[in-house]
Design a protein around this motif. Sequence first.
Motif, short mmCIF file in Angstrom:
data_model
loop_
_atom_site.label_atom_id
_atom_site.label_comp_id
_atom_site.label_asym_id
_atom_site.label_seq_id
_atom_site.Cartn_x
_atom_site.Cartn_y
_atom_site.Cartn_z
N ARG A 148 0.94 -1.28 -0.11
CA ARG A 148 -0.15 0.19 0.04
C ARG A 148 0.87 1.21 0.13
NH1 ARG A 148 -3.51 -3.37 3.06
NH2 ARG A 148 -2.31 -2.79 4.98
N ARG A 149 2.13 1.05 0.46
CA ARG A 149 3.09 2.20 0.56
C ARG A 149 3.88 2.32 -0.78
NH1 ARG A 149 3.12 5.09 5.43
NH2 ARG A 149 1.35 4.25 6.66
N LYS A 150 3.70 1.48 -1.62
CA LYS A 150 4.45 1.32 -3.02
C LYS A 150 5.90 0.89 -2.66
CE LYS A 150 1.18 3.34 -5.29
NZ LYS A 150 0.29 3.28 -4.18
N ILE A 151 6.08 0.04 -1.74
CA ILE A 151 7.39 -0.53 -1.37
C ILE A 151 7.01 -2.08 -1.76
CG2 ILE A 151 8.85 -0.94 0.42
CD1 ILE A 151 7.83 1.28 2.01
N THR A 152 8.15 -2.52 -2.19
CA THR A 152 8.08 -3.95 -2.98
C THR A 152 8.56 -5.00 -1.61
OG1 THR A 152 8.61 -3.36 -5.06
CG2 THR A 152 8.87 -5.81 -4.22
N PRO A 153 7.65 -5.57 -1.08
CA PRO A 153 8.23 -6.67 0.01
C PRO A 153 8.60 -8.01 -0.59
CG PRO A 153 5.83 -6.90 -0.30
CD PRO A 153 6.35 -5.90 -1.41
N VAL A 154 9.87 -8.32 0.11
CA VAL A 154 10.67 -9.62 -0.26
C VAL A 154 10.67 -10.22 1.05
CG1 VAL A 154 12.54 -10.76 -1.00
CG2 VAL A 154 11.97 -8.36 -1.70
N ILE A 155 10.43 -11.63 1.12
CA ILE A 155 10.33 -12.61 2.50
C ILE A 155 11.54 -13.56 2.38
CG2 ILE A 155 8.99 -13.80 4.15
CD1 ILE A 155 7.55 -10.89 2.98
N GLY A 156 12.21 -13.28 3.33
CA GLY A 156 13.29 -14.55 3.51
C GLY A 156 13.05 -15.58 4.11
N LEU A 157 13.13 -16.57 3.68
CA LEU A 157 12.89 -18.08 4.40
C LEU A 157 13.72 -18.11 5.55
CD1 LEU A 157 12.00 -20.50 1.23
CD2 LEU A 157 10.51 -18.73 2.26
N PRO A 158 13.26 -18.34 6.60
CA PRO A 158 14.09 -18.26 7.85
C PRO A 158 15.04 -19.57 7.64
CG PRO A 158 11.78 -19.13 8.44
CD PRO A 158 11.48 -18.72 7.16
N ILE A 159 16.31 -19.42 8.16
CA ILE A 159 17.21 -20.40 7.94
C ILE A 159 16.90 -21.46 9.06
CG2 ILE A 159 19.07 -18.93 7.16
CD1 ILE A 159 20.25 -18.74 9.99
N PRO A 160 17.63 -22.79 8.76
CA PRO A 160 17.09 -23.99 9.80
C PRO A 160 17.67 -23.73 11.16
CG PRO A 160 18.80 -24.70 8.23
CD PRO A 160 18.28 -23.40 7.69
N THR B 123 9.93 -14.46 -2.61
CA THR B 123 10.79 -14.97 -1.24
C THR B 123 12.53 -15.12 -1.86
OG1 THR B 123 10.26 -17.08 -2.05
CG2 THR B 123 8.72 -16.00 -0.49
N ILE B 124 12.96 -15.28 -0.85
CA ILE B 124 14.43 -15.56 -1.13
C ILE B 124 14.54 -16.77 -0.20
CG2 ILE B 124 16.88 -14.80 -0.71
CD1 ILE B 124 16.02 -11.94 -0.55
N ASP B 125 14.94 -17.80 -0.78
CA ASP B 125 15.42 -19.20 -0.11
C ASP B 125 16.78 -19.15 0.68
OD1 ASP B 125 15.39 -21.61 0.98
OD2 ASP B 125 14.97 -22.52 -1.15
N PHE B 126 16.76 -18.34 1.64
CA PHE B 126 18.03 -18.42 2.48
C PHE B 126 18.20 -19.87 3.14
CE2 PHE B 126 17.23 -13.76 2.92
CZ PHE B 126 18.51 -13.46 2.27
N ALA B 127 17.19 -20.82 3.48
CA ALA B 127 17.22 -21.83 4.09
C ALA B 127 18.05 -22.90 3.37
CB ALA B 127 15.86 -22.20 4.41
N SER B 128 17.71 -23.23 2.03
CA SER B 128 18.22 -24.27 1.22
C SER B 128 19.95 -24.30 1.27
CB SER B 128 17.67 -24.10 -0.26
OG SER B 128 18.27 -23.08 -0.83
N ASP B 129 20.47 -23.15 1.47
CA ASP B 129 21.76 -22.86 1.39
C ASP B 129 22.66 -23.62 2.65
OD1 ASP B 129 22.16 -21.88 -1.04
OD2 ASP B 129 21.57 -19.89 -0.14
N PHE B 130 21.74 -23.78 3.69
CA PHE B 130 22.30 -24.51 4.98
C PHE B 130 21.97 -26.00 4.85
CE2 PHE B 130 21.95 -20.00 5.92
CZ PHE B 130 23.07 -19.81 6.83
#
Length: 227
Positions: A132-144, A169-176
């Motif tokens: 609503r504020r014209k900001i693009t949201p990106v969600i980081g997948l929590p690391i394990p 989303t950004i898949d931070f989890a899979s790299d761990f």
Amino acid sequence: MQKKPRKYRRFRLTILSLCLFPMFTPLQFTRAVETMDWTKLKIVALGDSITWGYPNGRSWTNLVSIETGIQIVNRGVSGETLEEMYYRLENDVIREKPEICIIMGGTNDVFFGNTPEEMMNMIEQMAGELKRRKITPVIGLPIPLTRRGQTEEKLQALRRKLQDSGMLTIDFASDFARSKKDFKKLLPDGIHPADEGKRLMAERLKKELPRIVSAYVESKLEAEISN
């Protein structure tokens, strides 16, 4: 909500680019995104101690900012849940007037007994307000977590919900996903990444930047058309 197929996103981007930039082919539009001056973008990273850079304050956000020139404002606060981040949204994110906000949370929620549904609800509320504020949201997948059991199961459920949500989303989890020995090196205390783990997160964000910037440009085009 099911995730939109990649073909659908490409088709929508093609229509948007042809409407606003008829001189661009879809390929030219993609190249324009990749070659634009990203250093003019501002990103806010909203999160907990994993975003802040516990225990030494060196964060994956700092690494990316230094190596790309993109301004990344770190708004990580140790110990916070997603609900607490939501109450900081106005002061710590919206007032910064960023183009993009990365939300990285959920780890502390599972220790406080919050359910995946409750966590997802808070993320959706934040993402909705940012849009609503014209900001693009990106969600980081929590690391394990190295502490297996119900806490990690809840994070796994949250990751699945996020991946199925259609949100960016950004898949931070899979790299761990490493051997037990390597995993212990990456997360010595079972929660917070060591410098090597922070490097993995930085490289993941750098790899995903073209897709994130494309989504930001796409959202701007949609806003222009709707106006």
